[in-house]
Enzyme design. Structure first.
Site, PDB file in Angstrom:
ATOM      1  N   SER A   4       0.845  -1.198   0.000  1.00  0.00           N
ATOM      2  CA  SER A   4       0.000   0.000   0.000  1.00  0.00           C
ATOM      3  C   SER A   4       0.873   1.237   0.000  1.00  0.00           C
ATOM      4  O   SER A   4       1.621   1.486   0.948  1.00  0.00           O
ATOM      5  CB  SER A   4      -0.894   0.009   1.239  1.00  0.00           C
ATOM      6  N   HIS A  28      -1.318  -1.463  -4.214  1.00  0.00           N
ATOM      7  CA  HIS A  28      -2.571  -1.086  -3.555  1.00  0.00           C
ATOM      8  C   HIS A  28      -2.620   0.429  -3.380  1.00  0.00           C
ATOM      9  O   HIS A  28      -1.734   1.019  -2.758  1.00  0.00           O
ATOM     10  CB  HIS A  28      -2.639  -1.797  -2.204  1.00  0.00           C
ATOM     11  N   ASP A  30      -4.720   3.470  -1.900  1.00  0.00           N
ATOM     12  CA  ASP A  30      -5.778   3.797  -0.940  1.00  0.00           C
ATOM     13  C   ASP A  30      -6.344   5.180  -1.226  1.00  0.00           C
ATOM     14  O   ASP A  30      -5.661   6.190  -1.054  1.00  0.00           O
ATOM     15  CB  ASP A  30      -5.211   3.765   0.485  1.00  0.00           C
ATOM     16  N   MET A  32      -9.044   7.940  -0.212  1.00  0.00           N
ATOM     17  CA  MET A  32      -9.897   8.342   0.915  1.00  0.00           C
ATOM     18  C   MET A  32     -10.519   9.702   0.621  1.00  0.00           C
ATOM     19  O   MET A  32      -9.830  10.631   0.197  1.00  0.00           O
ATOM     20  CB  MET A  32      -9.046   8.448   2.180  1.00  0.00           C
ATOM     21  N   HIS A  61      -8.378   0.927  -3.855  1.00  0.00           N
ATOM     22  CA  HIS A  61      -9.308   0.708  -2.739  1.00  0.00           C
ATOM     23  C   HIS A  61     -10.027   2.022  -2.482  1.00  0.00           C
ATOM     24  O   HIS A  61      -9.446   2.948  -1.925  1.00  0.00           O
ATOM     25  CB  HIS A  61      -8.480   0.236  -1.531  1.00  0.00           C
ATOM     26  N   MET A  63     -12.180   4.144  -0.590  1.00  0.00           N
ATOM     27  CA  MET A  63     -12.846   4.420   0.684  1.00  0.00           C
ATOM     28  C   MET A  63     -13.600   5.722   0.492  1.00  0.00           C
ATOM     29  O   MET A  63     -13.185   6.800   0.908  1.00  0.00           O
ATOM     30  CB  MET A  63     -11.791   4.515   1.798  1.00  0.00           C
ATOM     31  N   MET A 131     -11.478  -6.032   5.641  1.00  0.00           N
ATOM     32  CA  MET A 131     -10.598  -5.095   6.357  1.00  0.00           C
ATOM     33  C   MET A 131     -10.230  -5.667   7.722  1.00  0.00           C
ATOM     34  O   MET A 131     -11.094  -6.116   8.473  1.00  0.00           O
ATOM     35  CB  MET A 131     -11.300  -3.742   6.555  1.00  0.00           C
ATOM     36  N   ASP A 169      -6.493  -6.398   4.610  1.00  0.00           N
ATOM     37  CA  ASP A 169      -5.868  -5.074   4.554  1.00  0.00           C
ATOM     38  C   ASP A 169      -5.922  -4.438   5.936  1.00  0.00           C
ATOM     39  O   ASP A 169      -7.005  -4.213   6.476  1.00  0.00           O
ATOM     40  CB  ASP A 169      -6.655  -4.235   3.533  1.00  0.00           C
TER      41      ASP A 169
HETATM   42  C1  DX5 Z   1      -6.406   1.586   5.710  1.00  0.00           C
HETATM   43  C2  DX5 Z   1      -5.939   1.288   4.318  1.00  0.00           C
HETATM   44  C3  DX5 Z   1      -4.835   0.330   4.277  1.00  0.00           C
HETATM   45  C4  DX5 Z   1      -3.566   0.827   4.902  1.00  0.00           C
HETATM   46  C5  DX5 Z   1      -2.832  -0.329   5.461  1.00  0.00           C
HETATM   47  O1  DX5 Z   1      -7.436   2.498   5.652  1.00  0.00           O
HETATM   48  O2  DX5 Z   1      -6.997   0.755   3.559  1.00  0.00           O
HETATM   49  O3  DX5 Z   1      -4.580  -0.124   2.954  1.00  0.00           O
HETATM   50  O4  DX5 Z   1      -2.726   1.492   4.002  1.00  0.00           O
HETATM   51  O5  DX5 Z   1      -1.756   0.159   6.159  1.00  0.00           O
HETATM   52  P1  DX5 Z   1      -0.966  -0.713   7.227  1.00  0.00           P
HETATM   53  O6  DX5 Z   1      -0.395  -1.872   6.499  1.00  0.00           O
HETATM   54  O7  DX5 Z   1       0.029   0.242   7.740  1.00  0.00           O
HETATM   55  O8  DX5 Z   1      -1.993  -1.136   8.255  1.00  0.00           O
HETATM   56 ZN    ZN Z   2      -6.526  -0.275   1.571  1.00  0.00          ZN
END
Ligand code: DX5
Ligand code: ZN
Length: 215
Positions: A4, A28, A30, A32, A61, A63, A131, A169
Site C-alpha cells: 500500500s 494497492h 488507498d 480516501m 481501494h 474508501m 478489512m 488489509d
Molecule cells: C487503511 C488502508 C490500508 C492501509 C494499510 O485504511 O486501507 O490499505 O494502508 O496500512 P498498514 O499496512 O500500515 O496497516
Molecule cells: Zn486499503
C-alpha cells in the site's frame, strides 16, 4: 503481495513504486474521500502519474461514499481494479458499472460488517476485501477477530468453486500475514510493514516468505 503506497513518502511516490516493483504483484492505492473515512489521500491524477512507473496490477481501494462518480476517472487514469465498500450501498449498480468499464471489481467490508452483507455478491465480484483495521489510517493494529470472517469467506468461495481473490488489509506484517493466510486470504495488503522499513523491497520479500512458510 499488494504493497500500500499510503505508507510511502508522497513526495517520492514514483521512486517508491519502482523500488518495490520486483517484490510486488499488485500495487494497492488507498483512496480516501474525507467522508466515508475521516481522512483524505489521493485520487485519479496520482494513479495517472504513477502508471508509467509500473506494469503491475493497480488495485484501487475506494474508501469513498460515492465511488460510482469516480470509477470512469480511475479507469482512464490506469486503474486495473477498483474495490468499493459494501457499507455505501448500491452495490449491484456499482458492480455493473465497474464491469461495463472493463474494471476488475472488488467488494470491501469493514471489520464490524457481517459476512452475510457481502455473501450475496460473491458470485459477481472478482475480489473480496475483508478489512483487518477500520479504514482511514495506516499503521493500526491487526484485528484478529476478523479471521473468523476470512475463514467463513474462504469456505464459501471453495464450496461454490468461485473465482475470487480474498484480500486482507490493515496491520499486516510478518507475524499477522501467516495468520491471515492460514485463515484463507490469498492477497495481502501491507503499508507500514513495507514502506516503513529501511528497505521496502527486503521487507516485502520477508513478508512474502513469512506468509508462504507458515501455510
Ligand atoms: C487503511 C488502508 C490500508 C492501509 C494499510 O485504511 O486501507 O490499505 O494502508 O496500512 P498498514 O499496512 O500500515 O496497516
Ligand atoms: Zn486499503
Amino acid at each position: 503481495m499488494a504493497p500500500s503506497i499510503l505508507a510511502a513518502d508522497f513526495g517520492a511516490l514514483a521512486q517508491a513504486v519502482r523500488e518495490i516493483d520486483a517484490e510486488t504483484d499488485w500495487l494497492h492505492v488507498d483512496v480516501m474521500d474525507g467522508h466515508f473515512v475521516p481522512n483524505v489521500s489521493i485520487g485519479p491524477p496520482v494513479v495517472r502519474s504513477l502508471r508509467p512507473y509500473s506494469t503491475r496490477f493497480f488495485d484501487c481501494h475506494l474508501m469513498m461514499s460515492e465511488p460510482g462518480r469516480y470509477l470512469e476517472a480511475f479507469v482512464r487514469a490506469g486503474a486495473d481494479g477498483c474495490t468499493v465498500h459494501v457499507e455505501v450501498g448500491s452495490t449491484a449498480t456499482l458492480i455493473d458499472e465497474a464491469k461495463s468499464l472493463g474494471l476488475r471489481i472488488g467488494l470491501a467490508a469493514n471489520p464490524d460488517t457481517p459476512f452475510r452483507q457481502v455473501a450475496p455478491f460473491l458470485g459477481d465480484v472478482d475480489l473480496l476485501l475483508l478489512m483487518t483495521v477500520f479504514p482511514g489510517f495506516g499503521g493500526q493494529n491487526f484485528i484478529g477477530d476478523v479471521m473468523d470472517k476470512v475463514s467463513e469467506a474462504r469456505r464459501e468461495i471453495d464450496a461454490n468453486d468461485l473465482d475470487l481473490d480474498l484480500e486482507v488489509d490493515g496491520g499486516i506484517d510478518a507475524t499477522t500475514a501467516p495468520i491471515a493466510v492460514r485463515a484463507g486470504a490469498n492477497v495481502l495488503v501491507a503499508g507500514s510493514a513495507i514502506f516503513g522499513a529501511a528497505s521496502p523491497r527486503d521487507a516485502a520479500r520477508s513478508l512474502r516468505e513469512a506468509a508462504l512458510a507458515n501455510r
